[in-house]
Design an enzyme around this catalytic site. Structure first.
Site, mmCIF file in Angstrom:
data_model
loop_
_atom_site.group_PDB
_atom_site.id
_atom_site.type_symbol
_atom_site.label_atom_id
_atom_site.label_comp_id
_atom_site.label_asym_id
_atom_site.label_seq_id
_atom_site.Cartn_x
_atom_site.Cartn_y
_atom_site.Cartn_z
ATOM 1 N N LEU A 1 -11.812 0.326 8.294
ATOM 2 C CA LEU A 1 -11.920 -1.083 7.950
ATOM 3 C C LEU A 1 -12.186 -1.131 6.452
ATOM 4 C CD1 LEU A 1 -11.840 -3.852 9.342
ATOM 5 C CD2 LEU A 1 -14.329 -3.854 9.209
ATOM 6 N N ASP A 2 -11.317 -1.818 5.701
ATOM 7 C CA ASP A 2 -11.470 -1.908 4.244
ATOM 8 C C ASP A 2 -12.317 -3.130 3.892
ATOM 9 O OD1 ASP A 2 -9.809 0.258 4.130
ATOM 10 O OD2 ASP A 2 -8.153 -0.766 3.110
ATOM 11 N N ASP B 1 0.613 4.274 0.444
ATOM 12 C CA ASP B 1 0.759 4.532 1.881
ATOM 13 C C ASP B 1 2.034 3.883 2.421
ATOM 14 O OD1 ASP B 1 -1.678 5.866 1.861
ATOM 15 O OD2 ASP B 1 -2.784 4.003 2.222
ATOM 16 N N GLY C 1 -4.658 -6.714 0.628
ATOM 17 C CA GLY C 1 -4.845 -5.810 1.754
ATOM 18 C C GLY C 1 -3.813 -4.692 1.729
HETATM 19 O O1 RIB Z 1 -4.746 4.376 0.431
HETATM 20 C C1 RIB Z 1 -5.523 3.229 0.636
HETATM 21 C C2 RIB Z 1 -6.511 3.467 1.742
HETATM 22 O O2 RIB Z 1 -7.405 4.484 1.343
HETATM 23 C C3 RIB Z 1 -7.377 2.280 2.065
HETATM 24 O O3 RIB Z 1 -6.806 1.443 3.041
HETATM 25 C C4 RIB Z 1 -8.693 2.911 2.460
HETATM 26 O O4 RIB Z 1 -9.032 2.707 3.791
HETATM 27 C C5 RIB Z 1 -8.564 4.391 2.138
HETATM 28 O O5 RIB Z 1 -8.320 5.151 3.255
#
Ligand code: RIB
EC number: 2.7.1.15
Length: 294
Positions: free
Chosen positions: A16-17, A241, A276
């Site tokens: 959870l960010d 990502d 996000g």
């Molecule tokens: O790469 C970004 C991610 O890195 C974020 O969403 C955070 O949770 C960390 O894992």
């Protein structure tokens, strides 16, 4: 890749960010007042799985989260994106949490408390990749489990991708089971540079450089550069990502690597234009439109 294998399997973290917008990082001993914040689904593994599914690939995700409300939020995000998740709920550890400082220029600093991610074991990882044509992993979960997933994927005939984020020296010992290594500039430097990675067995190194685009380094070939799409970033969390997830998806769908890298750059650009680490704005159509705009 074997013909009997399908889709993308992502093995990795789910967090959870917790985001705070702030003009600069705090100094040691300083309390800094941030502006707006937010709670978003994140974790490099989850972000990559969501990006793969939203890029149009059949995608499953292997992770461990807590038996808590944060775990429910992450499970819902995966379901909304169409990811077939194999989330194990830990009875002991809480869901991983990432504290994200989001700066005005769209850049960020992140601290992760691993929580249940630390419980992802070799059995979880090996079961999680079964039958996948492409296996994608990062290094926010135990490296021994990542190594097992890559080894099992390689033995089964899958294409294996390691995003060595965050950089970890154990990467070098996994390269025999990695078809494609993705690193950003910092990670590449931390691991000794492209030449060292080639010498250690990485035949294909994709080095991402944010707004500077991407360099494809193949042993024995001239590097190929792929331009980034010019954007005004809103929040770059998860852009790398999205790149990895979309890259895995494109390769699973049969793209050659140069075309897959263009789609991956487009996915990163789309995510960076939203708050996000995941966004429903990412889709095969939005990626294709951005790729076609150039
Ligand atoms: O790469 C970004 C991610 O890195 C974020 O969403 C955070 O949770 C960390 O894992």
């Amino acid at each position: 890749m074997s013909d009997t294998l399908t889709g993308v399997a992502v093995v990795g973290s789910a967090n959870l960010d917790l985001v705070v917008e702030v003009s600069r990082p705090p100094l040691v001993g300083e309390t800094l007042l941030g502006r707006a914040g937010g709670r978003f689904s994140g974790g490099k593994g989850l972000n990559q799985a969501v990006a793969s599914a939203r890029s149009g690939a059949l995608t499953r995700f292997c992770a461990v989260v807590g038996a808590d409300e944060a775990g429910d939020v992450l499970q819902q995000t995966l379901a909304d994106a169409g990811v077939a998740s194999v989330l194990r709920r830990s009875a002991d550890a809480p869901t991983g949490v990432a504290h994200v400082l989001a700066f005005d220029d769209g850049d960020n600093s992140i601290i992760v408390a691993a929580g249940a991610n630390a419980e992802l074991d070799v059995d979880d990882a090996v079961a999680g990749i079964e039958g996948a044509a492409v296996v994608l992993a990062q290094l926010e979960v135990p490296v021994v489990s990542v190594a097992a997933a890559l080894r099992a994927g390689r033995s089964a005939g899958a294409l294996t991708i390691l995003n060595a984020a965050p950089a970890h020296e154990a990467t070098l010992g996994m390269l025999a089971d990695v078809d494609l290594l993705v690193v950003n500039e910092t990670e590449c430097d931390d691991l000794g540079g492209v030449d060292r990675l080639h010498d250690a067995g990485a035949h294909i190194v994709v080095r991402t450089r944010g707004a500077g685009g991407v360099d494809l380094h193949r042993v024995g070939s001239t590097p190929v550069h792929v331009e980034a799409f010019p954007i005004d970033p809103v929040d770059t969390t998860g852009a790398g990502d999205a790149f990895c997830g979309a890259l895995a998806a494109a390769l699973a769908q049969g793209d050659v690597i140069e075309a897959a890298l263009r789609r991956a750059c487009a996915a990163g650009a789309i995510v960076a234009q939203h708050r996000g680490a995941t966004t429903s704005a990412l889709s095969p159509v939005s990626i294709a439109e951005l790729v076609a705009s150039r």
